[in-house]
Each structure stands twice: as structure tokens, then as C-alpha cells.
Design a protein around this motif. Structure first.
Motif, short mmCIF file in Angstrom:
data_model
loop_
_atom_site.label_atom_id
_atom_site.label_comp_id
_atom_site.label_asym_id
_atom_site.label_seq_id
_atom_site.Cartn_x
_atom_site.Cartn_y
_atom_site.Cartn_z
N LEU A 52 0.84 -1.20 0.00
CA LEU A 52 0.00 0.00 0.00
C LEU A 52 0.88 1.25 0.00
N ALA A 53 0.29 2.35 -0.46
CA ALA A 53 1.03 3.62 -0.48
C ALA A 53 1.19 4.13 0.95
N ALA A 54 2.28 4.86 1.17
CA ALA A 54 2.60 5.37 2.51
C ALA A 54 1.42 6.14 3.10
N ARG A 55 0.79 6.95 2.29
CA ARG A 55 -0.32 7.77 2.77
C ARG A 55 -1.49 6.90 3.23
N GLU A 56 -1.76 5.85 2.44
CA GLU A 56 -2.86 4.95 2.77
C GLU A 56 -2.56 4.22 4.09
N VAL B 128 0.00 14.17 13.01
CA VAL B 128 0.41 12.77 13.20
C VAL B 128 0.62 12.09 11.84
N ARG B 129 -0.29 12.36 10.92
CA ARG B 129 -0.16 11.75 9.58
C ARG B 129 1.17 12.17 8.94
N ARG B 130 1.51 13.43 9.13
CA ARG B 130 2.77 13.95 8.55
C ARG B 130 4.01 13.27 9.15
N ILE B 131 3.88 12.78 10.38
CA ILE B 131 4.99 12.02 10.98
C ILE B 131 4.98 10.59 10.44
N LEU B 132 3.78 10.03 10.32
CA LEU B 132 3.67 8.62 9.91
C LEU B 132 4.02 8.41 8.43
N VAL B 133 3.59 9.34 7.58
CA VAL B 133 3.81 9.12 6.13
C VAL B 133 5.29 8.92 5.82
N PRO B 134 6.19 9.83 6.24
CA PRO B 134 7.61 9.56 5.94
C PRO B 134 8.16 8.34 6.66
N MET B 135 7.60 8.01 7.82
CA MET B 135 8.08 6.78 8.50
C MET B 135 7.78 5.56 7.63
N PHE B 136 6.60 5.56 7.01
CA PHE B 136 6.29 4.46 6.07
C PHE B 136 7.10 4.62 4.79
#
Ligand code: BGC
Length: 746
Positions: free
Chosen positions: A38-42, A331-339
Motif C-alpha cells: 500500500l502507499a505510505a499515505r494509505e 500525526v499523519r505527517r509524521i507517519l507518512v515519511p516513516m512508512f
């Protein structure tokens, strides 16, 4: 077969990746966000839905990773580190372990300081004019970060050199937005190739250290977008950093970390940045204002006056002053690059420094140092030093022991410890560090027939006596700089100008090797036979210097910044806010706008000591056949570089553009460059594609870059003031580009 105990970090990391990838795959049924297809954003959205309010809040509040103000770090923080953010273990979100900085894995001072490989200074890497070298250095320090158990590197410093007295210039990429942006962007990419995140910092306009937490930068939008912001924009495009660190200073009245113009408008809206903004340590000043202006994570508890993003943020979200959707965005902005960058799929393990091949990593650092050292003068062929028997005096600069490093949070503690402990200042931004790589010993190994004698330079008369009794002199001069301080002026400190004057008077065959944080003045220049700018040359600096002095390596660095003839030539002859008075608030008016560095010198018709882009070689080059054409809407220049000398060497071909009718901030801009390796007698062809933003003027109202119809002179040169430059004139039609330099229909 003999198997070495030390494996390369890269192969160790690959083994780790495979192990975790398999472990992670098993969890995807219960944890669909662990599905790597899946895409990082998803993936970020899927896990975000599972998080409680408290779990979200935990991710936006960072701790200092070492004891500070008698507050110990959280137990899970890595020793003597910059930062720590607890993850959400039940959801498979790892902790964030943050390490400084762009020169290598730094350590906070303390008994357990970690020993790692140091690259040469950022300015040296910029002086290589070679993104591949910058990438390789980034890949190496990123591999060490992973081996030490870090998944965020606080690297990527790309503050433009508006003032050569800035004590942190050594961490950055010099004065030109294209060069600095490309080099630092490549380094970020290299770091992140280790499946960790790098920052881009310090956003923005944090261009001096005196009063850095109180000063207010005054600059208009257009000038900022064409200078400091352009460097950051290019580095962001090239490197795709997962995070951006907002800076201490204010910009047009508002602190950078609560500056909606900088964070929401420029970075996130205009540039489309999808990652997270973390504050510099102590740079958060509010809860509601900062969160709503675009700050995503407060860093470094207990640095700030208050825990703005802890309980106060919870209250603000609960009562709606910070919309819950904004917390989700943070939080999403932290998680997206982590993925996206592999932090979640390839978690870092507990520190395993024993797996680091320090020898191989030192070689990466030495290569960077050698590519970036700049030969500024070489008269009478004094360099390279001859292998024949001769008496060589080596003077000053702790050259018997090692090479200097810059101070502050970026300081990497070397393997083997400080070669000259006890130098002042011993505390922040010290300790003054001398890496144990002695140029004297490295020279002795390369010139076994020479008789070498060392004098520490403390007594100019004694040094002069030794110089007089020698065939050739190699004199080391140093300028230590560090974070949180600027230098008072551009003179070499501690009476070294007098030392050099005395030594050159005693023996004109004197080679001066400079280990400096940035540009310095050289009142003794006419008397010195040769000058080599070696910056802060990193872990293997002594080897790198000796390699260049003896001709084992042909120097190929070119200046990434103008060396002024005196402070009076600068836009601010007197540095605002120097010397620093605690808590004094003051303005710094960047009245020069986008005319930074050589652009200012051109505009004011000033003759510097050495121009931007300058650098000599042990061979000679002839550049010719400059041709330009517009292909698919992009201006391209091609040219020929011939090595007309006797040894192989690398030339940095620079293409500048000067408008004949359009009005720019300065007469010309660097528009492209290429470093070419050419054998003696051979020729190489080079070409550059020119970013339209470097042909345009930014228009704030429409947020577009506008190229004016007219004639433009393309100049092929080996520096910003090359008397042998050749040029062609091209006609460009009017064109408009969006805020990111993408073409728009006229
Ligand atoms: C520096 C940053 C650094 C941070 C964490 C600050 O003082 O400005 O560059 O990353 O400390 O050590």
C-alpha cells in the motif's frame, strides 16, 4: 577463506531488512497498515484511525536524548543523543531516535560520548561541487546512524551563507542556492538510502548565530524565495527529506516555528511538503499559534519554556482551538515519511557499533575531503611537495597531532578520542576537538626521504628560525568556529597572521594550510608561496591534506563562498547583535535581498580576495565550444573541457547567466555546473540543463516565476570572476513557471 569480523554496515543493514520484512509480513491481517504494497499515505491513514488521542499526542512531543537541566532523558533514549519520541508499540509504530547532524553521528558531551566517523565540514562537501560525493558521504553517515540505533538524522543544514562570520557556516552548503541545494539534497538522499529519515534545516533564514533565538529577520517574499528559500526548495526536491526543522529566529516579526507563512504557506502549500515540521530545540513558543501555523512536533523537552505540545495541546484539541483534524494532520505527517522511507518496515535495532567498518568509512570521508580542499595559490610550483630529500618545517595548527573540527551539536566524537584535549572552550559549544589524524605523520609517511621538524607556532620568532633553516615550510593555521557563536571578524585568531608574516619573511617557500570554519582574510597572501583551504577536513583529515600536498591527489575543490578582502565589503560590515547580549531582541535587515555572496560583490563591483567558484589544480584546463539551445522548453548548455597540463585532474565547469535586458537582483547567477575528470591531453564534453527558476524573477502576487523575453548571456567559467570565461548570447521567449518551476501556459 578469511572472514573479517567487521562487516560493512550496508550488508549488516540488508540482513536486518530481510529479517524484519518477513516478520512484518505476518502481521498484515491484524495490522493492514503493515502491508508494504500500500502507499505510505494509505498506510498512515489506516493506522491513524486506530490511534487514541493520547497516542497521537505522544507522537508530537519530543524529548531531549541526554540529560539536560537535571532532567534525565527517557530510559529508552539512545545514549547522549539529541532526541527521542516514544512510538506506539501496540500498533507497530517504533520509537523515533534522533541523532545530529550533517557531519556524522554526533554525540552530546558526556562520559559516554559515542565515537563515529566524521565527514569534513558541510562547506568542504559543497566545495566538491559533486553531488555524488555528497550522496556517498550521506550514505555513510546514515549507515552509522542506523548502526547506532537511530532512525532520524538531524542533518540537511542548508542555511545560505549571508555572512562569512556565522559560526555555523561550516555545517552548511555555502552562498549559492543552486550549489547548496543540490549538494545538501544529495546528502539527504544518501542518508535516507539507509531507510531512515533526514531533516532539512534550519528553516528558515537562520543565517547568523549571535542572537539567534531573539533576532527578527526582515526580508521581502520575493527576495527570500530567490535566495534562502530557493536553496531549501532545491534541497527538498533533490533529497525528499522526511522532516524539516524550523529555526530559532523570527522572520518578519513571527518566530519561524509558529510562522504560518513559512510553514503552512511556503513549505506545505506551495512546495507540497508532505512530511513533518519539528522545532529546533527550544524553538517552540506557543501551543495554539504554533500548531495552527504548521508546527507538527515539539522537540527536545525540557528545552522549551513550557511543554506546549503536551497537556496544553490536549486541552486545545479538546476545546477546539486546535481542530482535531489538525492533530490528525500532524500525526499523519509524521507517519507518512516513516512508512515512505522504511522506518517502520525496517526498524532500527539496538546500537551495534561493532558492526561498523570504520576504516572503509574513513575512506569515504577522506575522498570527500580531498575533493573539497581548495588550492588558492601555488606560485613557483612549490606544490606538490617533491619526494627528493629536503628539509621541511611543519609549523602550527596541532599538525603533529591532528585536524580541527567545528563545535556545537554537530560535533562528532572521533574514534580514538580528542588528540589535543583541554583546549578552550571546554564547554558548549566546545569542547574544541582535534581529530587524531596528524598531517605531519601523514606527510612523513609519504615523503620518507625528507627530514621533517615540527614547531607548534606559539612563538613566531622560534617558528621563523626553523623556517629559515628549512628548504620548504608547511604552516597550518586554524580558525575554530561553533554553534551559538559567530566570529568577531574574518582575521585568523590568536595572532596567527603575525606568525605567518614572520614565517613567510624568514622563508618565502611557505605553504599555508588553512583549517577554518569559513572564509578568512589573508594579509600575508602576497608573501606566501601557496595556500590550501582544507576547511574542517574530518576523520582522516591529516591523510587527505598530505595526499593533496604531495600530489597523490590533484586538488579539485572550488570555493562555495566568496572570500572577502575585508569585512567592509559585506552587506553588513558590522554584524548585527554582536557581541551577543542575552535576551536582546533586534532586527537584521537583509536589505541585500537575493543578492547574496558573489551576487552582492558583482552588484557593488567589489573585488574579493578570492571569488566564488575559484580553485586551482596541479594541471591546467582550457574550456571552449560553449553552445546553448532550448530543448523541450529547457535551456541547455554544452561545452568542452580540455586538460592541457601534464597530470589528470578535475575541472568544475560553471555556467553563469547574465540578462542583457531583464533586471535581476544582481548581474549574474550560477545556473549550472559539472565536475569533469579529464586525463592529460584529453578532452571531455559537459552539459547542463538550466532550472527555469534561475532564469526568472519570482512574482509574489501570482506565485509564479517569470522569464522575461530578451537576450541572456551564458558564461562558461571556472569561477565567478574568471578572466578566461567565454560566452554566448541566447534569446529567450517570455515564459511563466509555477511556484515550483514547472511550466505554465503563457
Ligand atoms: C541545533 C540543531 C540541532 C539540535 C539538537 C540545536 O541547538 O540548532 O541543529 O539539531 O540542537 O541537538
Amino acid at each position: 577463506m578469511k572472514i573479517s569480523k567487521k562487516i560493512s554496515v550496508i550488508s549488516a543493514a540488508v540482513a536486518l531488512f530481510c529479517g524484519t520484512a518477513m516478520a512484518v509480513a505476518a502481521d498484515t491481517k491484524d495490522q493492514p497498515w503493515m502491508n508494504q504494497k500500500l502507499a505510505a499515505r494509505e498506510r498512515a491513514d489506516l493506522v491513524l484511525k486506530e490511534m487514541s488521542l493520547d497516542e497521537k499526542l505522544k507522537l508530537v512531543f519530543g524529548y531531549m536524548g541526554a540529560e539536560w537541566k537535571n532532567t534525565p532523558p527517557p530510559a529508552e533514549a539512545r545514549t547522549q543523543s539529541a532526541g527521542f519520541i516514544p512510538g506506539v508499540p501496540r500498533l507497530g509504530i517504533p520509537n523515533l531516535w534522533e541523532a545530529d547532524a550533517g557531519i556524522g553521528v554526533a554525540s552530546q558531551a558526556g562520559p559516554n560520548a559515542r565515537e563515529a566517523t566524521a565527514l569534513p565540514s558541510g562547506l568542504n562537501t559543497a566545495a566538491t561541487w559533486d553531488p555524488n560525493t555528497a550522496y556517498a558521504g550521506g550514505a555513510m553517515i546514515g549507515a552509522e546512524a542506523r548502526a547506532f540505533g537511530f532512525n532520524v538524522m538531524l542533518a540537511g543544514g542548508v542555511n545560505l551563507m549571508r555572512d562569512p562570520r556565522n559560526g555555523r557556516n561550516f555545517e552548511y552548503g555555502g552562498e549559492d542556492p543552486l550549489l547548496a541545494g543540490r549538494i545538501v539534497g544529495a546528502q539527504i538522499k544518501g542518508i535516507q538510502s539507509n531507510r531512515i529519515v533526514s531533516t532539512l534545516k534550519h528553516y528558515a533564514l537562520n543565517d547568523q548565530e549571535s542572537g539567534r533565538t531573539t533576532l527578527d529577520v526582515k526580508i521581502d517574499d520575493r527576495s527570500a524565495r530567490m535566495s534562502d528559500l530557493l536553496a531549501m526548495q532545491i534541497a527538498k526536491e533533490e533529497g525528499n527529506p522526511g522532516s524539516v526543522m524550523c529555526s530559532y529566529n523570527r522572520v518578519n516579526g513571527v518566530y519561524a516555528c509558529e510562522n504560518s507563512y513559512l510553514l503552512n504557506e511556503v513549505l506545505k502549500h506551495d512546495w507540497g511538503f508532505q512530511g513533518w515540521v519539528m522545532s529546533d530545540w527550544g524553538a517552540t513558543h506557543s501551543t495554539i499559534a504554533a500548531a495552527n501555523a504548521g508546527l507538527d512536533q515539539e522537540s527536545g523537552f525540557p528545552f522549551d519554556l513550557s511543554n506546549y505540545f503536551a497537556a496544553p495541546l490536549k486541552e486545545a484539541v479538546q476545546n477546539g482551538w486546535v481542530p482535531p483534524a489538525r492533530l490528525d494532520d500532524m500525526v499523519r505527517r509524521i507517519l507518512v515519511p516513516m512508512f515512505e522511507h522504511g522506518v517502520i518496515d525496517h526498524p532500527v535495532a539496538a546500537p551495534a557499533p561493532a558492526t561498523i567498518d570504520f576504516k572503509a568509512h574513513a575512506a569515504v570521508s577522506i575522498k570527500d575531503a580531498q575533493e573539497g580542499m581548495v588550492l588558492l595559490k601555488n606560485s613557483g610550483g612549490v606544490l606538490p611537495l617533491k619526494a627528493s630529500a629536503q628539509r621541511i618545517a611543519v609549523i602550527g595548527g596541532y599538525a603533529d597531532k591532528g585536524v580541527l573540527a567545528g563545535g556545537g551539536s554537530s560535533l562528532v566524537y572521533p574514534v580514538g578520542g580528542n588528540a589535543v584535549p583541554g583546549l578552550e572552550p571546554k564547554t558548549w559549544p566546545g569542547p574544541v576537538m582535534v581529530y587524531p589524524s596528524s598531517p605531519l605523520k601523514a606527510l612523513q609517511r609519504r615523503l620518507p626521504k625528507a627530514s621533517m621538524r615540527f614547531n607548534d607556532g606559539a612563538d613566531p620568532a622560534a617558528a621563523a628560525r626553523l623556517a629559515k633553516d628549512s628548504d620548504v615550510v608547511v604552516l597550518f593555521a586554524t580558525q575554530w568556529t561553533g554553534e551559538g557563536m559567530d566570529v568577531p571578524n574574518l582575521s585568523l585568531p590568536k595572532n596567527q597572521d603575525a606568525l605567518i608574516a614572520a614565517v613567510t619573511a624568514a622563508n618565502p617557500k611557505t605553504v599555508v594550510v588553512l583549517e577554518t570554519g569559513g572564509p578568512v582574510t589573508m594579509p600575508w597572501l602576497p608573501q606566501a608561496a601557496a595556500v590550501l583551504e582544507a576547511w574542517f577536513p574530518g576523520t582522516g583529515g591529516g591523510e587527505a591534506i598530505a595526499g593533496v600536498l604531495t600530489g597523490e591527489t590533484n586538488p579539485s575543490g572550488h570555493l562555495p563562498a566568496t572570500f572577502p578582502a575585508s569585512e567592509s565589503q559585506l552587506p553588513r560590515p558590522v554584524l548585527d547583535g554582536y557581541p551577543e547580549v542575552e535576551n536582546r531582541r533586534f532586527d537584521v535587515d537583509y536589505h541585500e535581498g537575493a543578492a547574496v555572496g558573489y551576487k552582492w560583490f558583482d552588484l557593488k563591483e567589489l573585488k574579493p580576495l578570492f571569488p566564488f567558484g575559484y580553485g586551482l589544480s596541479y594541471t591546467e584546463f582550457a574550456m571552449s565550444d560553449l553552445a546553448a539551445e532550448v530543448k523541450n522548453g529547457v535551456l541547455q548548455a554544452s561545452f568542452k573541457v580540455k586538460n592541457t597540463g601534464r597530470v589528470a585532474g578535475k575541472q568544475v565547469a560553471q555556467v553563469y547567466v547574465a540578462p542583457l535586458q531583464a533586471k535581476w537582483e544582481a548581474p549574474k547567477r550560477l545556473a549550472g555546473f559539472q565536475k569533469l575528470d579529464v586525463k592529460p591531453g584529453a578532452s571531455a564534453r559537459g552539459s547542463v540543463s538550466i532550472d527555469p527558476r534561475l532564469l526568472a524573477v519570482y512574482e509574489s502576487a501570482s506565485k509564479t516565476w517569470k522569464v522575461e523575453a530578451g537576450d541572456y548571456r551564458l558564461v562558461l567559467a571556472a569561477s565567478a570572476m574568471d578572466p578566461q570565461a567565454s560566452s554566448v548570447v541566447v534569446h529567450l521567449d517570455a515564459a511563466t513557471y509555477d511556484v515550483n518551476g514547472k511550466p505554465l501556459k503563457e
